[in-house]
Scaffold this motif. Structure first.
Motif, short mmCIF file in Angstrom:
data_model
loop_
_atom_site.label_atom_id
_atom_site.label_comp_id
_atom_site.label_asym_id
_atom_site.label_seq_id
_atom_site.Cartn_x
_atom_site.Cartn_y
_atom_site.Cartn_z
N GLN C 75 0.83 -1.20 0.00
CA GLN C 75 0.00 0.00 0.00
C GLN C 75 0.88 1.27 0.00
O GLN C 75 0.60 2.22 -0.72
CB GLN C 75 -0.94 0.01 1.23
CG GLN C 75 -2.20 -0.84 1.09
CD GLN C 75 -1.93 -2.33 1.16
OE1 GLN C 75 -0.94 -2.77 1.76
NE2 GLN C 75 -2.79 -3.14 0.55
N GLU C 99 -15.11 -3.34 -12.78
CA GLU C 99 -15.00 -3.71 -11.36
C GLU C 99 -13.55 -4.04 -11.00
O GLU C 99 -13.07 -3.71 -9.92
CB GLU C 99 -15.92 -4.90 -11.05
CG GLU C 99 -17.38 -4.50 -10.99
CD GLU C 99 -18.32 -5.71 -10.97
OE1 GLU C 99 -19.39 -5.60 -10.36
OE2 GLU C 99 -18.00 -6.74 -11.59
N LEU C 103 -11.31 -2.19 -8.34
CA LEU C 103 -11.45 -3.05 -7.16
C LEU C 103 -10.63 -2.51 -5.99
O LEU C 103 -9.44 -2.25 -6.12
CB LEU C 103 -11.02 -4.48 -7.49
CG LEU C 103 -11.34 -5.50 -6.40
CD1 LEU C 103 -12.84 -5.61 -6.18
CD2 LEU C 103 -10.77 -6.86 -6.76
N GLY C 104 -11.29 -2.36 -4.86
CA GLY C 104 -10.61 -1.90 -3.66
C GLY C 104 -10.52 -0.39 -3.56
O GLY C 104 -10.16 0.14 -2.51
N ARG C 105 -10.82 0.34 -4.65
CA ARG C 105 -10.83 1.81 -4.59
C ARG C 105 -11.94 2.34 -5.48
O ARG C 105 -11.73 3.20 -6.33
CB ARG C 105 -9.47 2.37 -4.97
CG ARG C 105 -8.82 1.73 -6.19
CD ARG C 105 -7.43 2.24 -6.40
NE ARG C 105 -6.55 1.85 -5.31
CZ ARG C 105 -6.04 0.64 -5.17
NH1 ARG C 105 -6.32 -0.31 -6.04
NH2 ARG C 105 -5.23 0.37 -4.17
N GLU C 106 -13.13 1.78 -5.29
CA GLU C 106 -14.29 2.16 -6.08
C GLU C 106 -14.66 3.64 -5.87
O GLU C 106 -14.44 4.19 -4.79
CB GLU C 106 -15.51 1.29 -5.71
CG GLU C 106 -15.40 -0.17 -6.12
CD GLU C 106 -14.60 -1.01 -5.14
OE1 GLU C 106 -14.12 -0.47 -4.11
OE2 GLU C 106 -14.45 -2.23 -5.39
N THR C 108 -17.38 6.17 -5.06
CA THR C 108 -18.68 6.07 -4.40
C THR C 108 -19.17 7.45 -4.01
O THR C 108 -18.41 8.41 -3.96
CB THR C 108 -18.59 5.23 -3.11
OG1 THR C 108 -17.64 5.83 -2.25
CG2 THR C 108 -18.19 3.80 -3.40
N PRO C 115 -21.99 3.75 1.21
CA PRO C 115 -21.27 4.12 -0.01
C PRO C 115 -21.91 3.47 -1.24
O PRO C 115 -21.84 2.26 -1.41
CB PRO C 115 -19.86 3.55 0.26
CG PRO C 115 -20.07 2.43 1.21
CD PRO C 115 -21.33 2.70 1.98
N PHE C 116 -22.54 4.28 -2.08
CA PHE C 116 -23.12 3.72 -3.30
C PHE C 116 -22.13 3.88 -4.45
O PHE C 116 -21.44 4.89 -4.56
CB PHE C 116 -24.44 4.43 -3.64
CG PHE C 116 -25.57 3.98 -2.77
CD1 PHE C 116 -26.27 2.81 -3.05
CD2 PHE C 116 -25.93 4.71 -1.64
CE1 PHE C 116 -27.30 2.39 -2.24
CE2 PHE C 116 -26.97 4.29 -0.83
CZ PHE C 116 -27.65 3.13 -1.13
N LEU C 117 -22.07 2.84 -5.28
CA LEU C 117 -21.12 2.85 -6.39
C LEU C 117 -21.54 3.87 -7.43
O LEU C 117 -22.73 4.03 -7.71
CB LEU C 117 -21.08 1.46 -7.04
CG LEU C 117 -20.49 0.35 -6.20
CD1 LEU C 117 -20.74 -0.99 -6.87
CD2 LEU C 117 -19.00 0.56 -6.00
N ARG C 159 -5.63 -0.75 -14.66
CA ARG C 159 -5.72 -0.64 -13.22
C ARG C 159 -4.55 0.18 -12.67
O ARG C 159 -4.73 1.06 -11.83
CB ARG C 159 -5.71 -2.04 -12.61
CG ARG C 159 -6.18 -2.10 -11.20
CD ARG C 159 -6.24 -3.52 -10.68
NE ARG C 159 -5.92 -3.46 -9.26
CZ ARG C 159 -6.77 -3.05 -8.33
NH1 ARG C 159 -8.00 -2.70 -8.66
NH2 ARG C 159 -6.41 -2.98 -7.06
#
Lengths: 331, 329, 256
Positions: C75, C99, C103-106, C108, C115-117, C159
């Motif tokens: 990280q 996705e 992934l992991g840092r959407e 929102t 938290p909505f996408l 990514r």
């Protein structure tokens, strides 16, 4: 394997057809099958399994499992029952179910997630622990003839609709939204697919798994409230087969046993099919001893077909495909 | 936490009982009863009956047993009682296969060991104080049903595990009774619910749906009683379908009062406890059991079969809405 | 020459008795593809793992913008702008491209704390990334499981780009690919460097390296034994460095 439609894929369609075929078949075999009383009895008998099954869907989806969920429901049921006995307001007693379930789910989750013990092993152990817990709480006796307060509350429901219906509907909707509209969905499926990869991608694996266990626990607790309301009884052997029934229904519904693919609608249809078969077989004169045999064979057939299809469709999966393909959250 | 304190209390009680034993070793004879587990209403009722008999017959009554129905713990408790020189020990046996050596050890110490409530037939025990025969239970539940629905009716059966030999024996005698005495009574094939109220209710509901002319349902395993009763209530068939089963007043009380159950059949554990202590006194005094006799303080005769060594309490008890509040087990 | 993005100074790594790396100095520049070559166990993977925060060095420093940095975890390294694409890619085949990229840092937006996408925004962004890479994938909703190996590399690179990575480390990206797919991935790598990012390419394939790399560093027995601009060397020389047949290597190993 992948669903051509967003929430209603091939497995769901297959199950819906199977349910309809079962209804048709039993209507022919028994004159007492197709009527409002009997069909509503089937639905009534499905409530706990629906709630526990929806929770189990999350657990299998994230690559976990909980074989202790039935006896854990027994513990939550004791909490509800004791409160009713103590004369507590039935609304409070009813809400105590999900609250107790949430706590137990968190406990189960902690053992699995932080104990780093495979879920099947950990929950097998917890099955024994919770079973002993029931035993100690009930002292060898059981809670019988509990006050009718909660029963009346659940039966009267909202505007004449029994409370079970909105509860299952809201549960479904909430889980649908959680899986499709929040990061919980992709995280859960990524972990179910490969915990190591999900971790590398920065997904908070522990948090997501804990959340799945807690939600499953709360739903199991809600099921406990319905159990107590319906049967006004907590027996020593409560929930003994519930976990296995739930796993069967969930897998039947198209959720992967190994994780990474979930179907909420599939679980609901899976539960209904199991209950329809149990009811219809008995009404058609098949002794109840044969019911587990039939459901067991059904499960083996479905998994067999899936395994065969999996081998076939692997080749097609590797070929690049154009066009729109839905993601694997078939709600 | 609750359990620990309970356990502590219990050991204190046991200590008190045994130390009392040591000081008063001269006077009264001592009869002990070891239940399968302590703290449950059924054995509490046996204890109450035993205490009543002890007062009446002038013996000391010791009641102690395992807290979790563990056969090893039970054996150890029996062993301790034998070593302490109690005159007679009765056991509701958890593991019939492991009790024989203890019987031998008891004989060597001139302690009489016998069984009550649950037997170990080939262990050499002095006598088995039995609550009821399988035949008596089977006959009674059918006879009581016929009293209520007549001899020309259709009756459903919901049992527990298909592998439970006692349940299957009761069903067998039910079927035999129907065949002999009520040929027009139609007893449906038993359905097996396992141990949960949910499954029992599901099966009872389905049986009622499949047989609209059904007049009664018998819940064979006590765990099936609540489910069967609840199914009758939910289906709105209270009074139209007579529910019954082999279950205790505590389990059936609410349903007897609601009318979903018209009666239940079982035995009275208080009487069984009374008979146990009486039998212990009889054995200590060296008096024989007669084929039929009425023990002091009991209202009905009991029978003794010398061949099997079984002292039988008699007819099973029938519990109804009228008498259920007299029982607390 | 411009200042390097990262300077590795005298980096060493010891695993118990095993000296996996010793005294490695290496500068990594933005806009350049640096190929790391070497036999199995030569230390190139260990070096890469130190950069990606998976291992901490036993000695030496990593210097970014003139200051020494320490990466305690992947990280930390990611936060510093370093993205590592592992050979096994770490993609979830059961999730869609979009996705996977997020992934992991959407993205929102919170409603009542939930938290909505932001599906549309994420889809748009992934579409842009894929276009930028010229990856020929039209629909970001397609599950990764249905993509070819080269397309999956493109997703993994997307990514990395989405993380605003300034250094992209790729471990054997062409190992399992067919010829046409390999060409495509090499083009992607070139594009990354041309867009001003630093790229480290770990590879066994001499042909790939000479096609795409600007600079080549050869590792042998835990040491960096050679560092050449591509134009200054040729495959035969590099092979002789790797195998230890080169006179310079012999001289070096005689000393130690």
């Amino acid at each position: 394997m992948r669903n051509p439609l967003d929430w209603f894929g091939r497995r769901e369609a297959l199950l819906a057809v199977a349910c309809m075929a079962a209804v048709l078949l039993f209507s022919i075999l028994s004159p007492y099958f197709f009527n409002a009383d009997n069909l509503s009895a089937v639905l009534n008998n499905s409530v706990e399994l629906l709630l526990v099954g929806l929770g189990m869907t999350l657990l299998l989806g994230v690559g976990g499992i909980d074989v202790s969920v039935g006896v854990a429901m027994g513990l939550a049921a004791i909490a509800v029952g004791r409160l009713l006995q103590a004369g507590v307001n039935p609304v409070v007693a009813g809400l105590a179910g999900p609250a107790a379930g949430l706590v137990i789910g968190a406990a189960t989750g902690s053992v699995v997630v932080f104990g780093r013990i495979p879920a099947i092993v950990a929950t097998l152990g917890l099955y024994g622990v919770y079973r002993a817990g029931i035993y100690l709480c009930l002292g060898g006796d059981w809670l019988s003839g509990l006050p009718v307060g909660l029963t009346d509350l659940v039966g009267t429901g909202i505007a004449g609709v029994p409370l079970a219906f909105p509860c299952v509907a809201i549960t479904y909707l909430a889980l649908y939204v959680a899986l499709r509209r929040t990061p919980f969905g992709p995280h859960l499926l990524a972990i179910g697919h490969s915990e190591a990869k999900a971790r590398l991608s920065g997904v908070s694996v522990n948090r997501t798994q804990m959340l799945a266990f807690i939600v499953s626990g709360a739903l199991m607790g809600l099921a406990a409230s319905f159990y107590v309301a319906t049967y006004r009884n907590v027996e020593m052997t409560i929930g003994g087969t519930l976990a296995l029934e739930a796993i069967a229904a969930v897998v039947l519904g198209g959720t992967s046993v190994t994780g990474g693919r979930v179907s909420l609608v599939g679980t609901i249809l899976g539960v209904l099919l199991l209950r329809l078969l149990q009811n219809g077989l008995l009404l058609s004169g098949v002794p109840s001893l044969w019911q587990p045999v039939v459901t067991g064979l059904l499960l083996l057939t479905v998994l067999g077909i899936e395994a065969a299809q999996g081998r076939l469709s692997l080749a097609t999966l590797l070929r690049p495909k154009g066009g729109r393909l839905a993601s694997r959250v078939a709600q | 936490m609750l359990k620990t304190s309970k356990l502590l209390l219990l050991s204190v009680a046991l200590l008190a009982a045994t130390s009392g034993l040591a000081t008063a070793a001269d006077a009264k004879k001592k009869v002990a009863f070891v239940p399968q587990l302590i703290g449950i209403p059924y054995f509490d009722a046996m204890k109450a009956g035993g205490t009543a008999a002890a007062n009446k017959l002038g013996v000391d009554f010791i009641y102690t047993g395992p807290v979790d129905a563990n056969p090893v713990d039970q054996l150890q408790i029996v062993q301790n009682l034998v070593n302490q020189g109690v005159d007679a020990v009765s056991v509701s046996v958890l593991d019939a296969s492991s009790i024989a050596p203890v019987v031998e050890a008891a004989k060597a110490k001139h302690v009489i060991l016998f069984t009550s409530d649950s037997d170990a037939p080939n262990s050499g025990r002095a006598v088995y104080v039995a609550q009821a025969t399988d035949e008596g239970l089977g006959d009674m539940i059918i006879d009581e049903m016929v009293k209520r629905v007549g001899p020309d009716a259709k009756i459903g059966i919901v049992s527990g595990e298909a592998t439970a030999s006692n349940l299957n024996a009761w069903i067998g005698y039910m079927q035999a009774r129907v065949k002999d005495k009520y040929p027009k009574l139609k007893l449906l094939a038993p359905q097996f619910a396992g141990g949960t109220a949910q499954r029992a209710a599901q099966l009872a509901t389905d049986i009622m749906a499949a047989n609209p002319d059904l007049k009664g349902i018998i819940g064979v395993a006590s765990s099936t009683c609540p489910g069967v009763a609840q199914a009758i209530e939910t289906a709105g068939k209270v009074g139209k379908v007579i529910g019954t089963g082999y279950c205790s007043p505590n389990t059936a009380r609410a349903y007897l009062k609601s009318g979903a159950f018209a009666y239940t059949v079982l035995w009275d554990p208080a009487e069984l406890g009374y008979l146990t202590v009486w039998a212990g006194k009889q054995l200590i005094d060296g008096k024989p059991f007669e084929a039929t006799m009425t023990p002091e303080g009991m209202s009905h005769p009991v029978t003794y079969d010398a061949k099997t060594g079984i002292l039988l309490l008699g007819e099973p008890a029938v519990f109804t809405a009228q008498n259920v509040d007299n029982y607390h087990f | 020459m411009t200042r390097p993005f990262i300077e590795a100074r005298d980096i060493s790594k010891r695993f118990g008795a095993l000296q996996a790396l010793s005294g490695v100095d290496l500068d990594i520049f933005e806009g350049e593809v640096l190929a790391l070559l070497g036999d199995n166990g030569a230390g190139k993977s260990t070096f890469v793992k130190i950069l990606s925060g998976a291992h901490a060095p036993t000695g030496g420093d990593l210097v970014m913008d003139g200051r020494p940095v320490e990466f305690a975890s992947p990280q930390d390294s990611a936060a510093a702008g370093i993205a590592t694409i592992f050979q096994e890619l770490a993609l979830s085949e059961n999730l869609s491209i979009a996705e996977n990229v997020f992934l992991g840092r959407e993205l929102t937006h919170r409603v009542l704390g939930v938290p909505f996408l932001r599906h549309t925004a994420m889809k748009r962004r992934v579409g842009e990334l894929l276009r930028e890479l010229d990856a020929h994938i039209s629909d970001p909703e397609v599950p990764v499981g249905s993509l070819s190996g080269g397309q999956r590399q493109a997703v993994a690179i997307s990514r990395a780009l989405n993380l605003n990575a300034r250094l992209v480390i790729m471990d054997e990206p062409t190992a399992a690919l067919a010829v046409a797919e390999t060409r495509k991935v090499l083009q992607l790598i070139r594009k990354l460097a041309d867009s001003g990012r630093a790229v480290i390419l770990v590879s066994h394939n001499m042909h790939d390296v000479f096609e795409v790399a600007d600079r080549i560093a050869v590792f042998r027995r835990g040491r960096k034994i050679a560092e050449k601009m591509r134009a200054e060397t040729n495959p035969e020389e590099v092979v002789s460095f790797i195998t230890g047949a080169h006179p310079d290597v012999r001289a070096l190993e005689m000393q130690s």
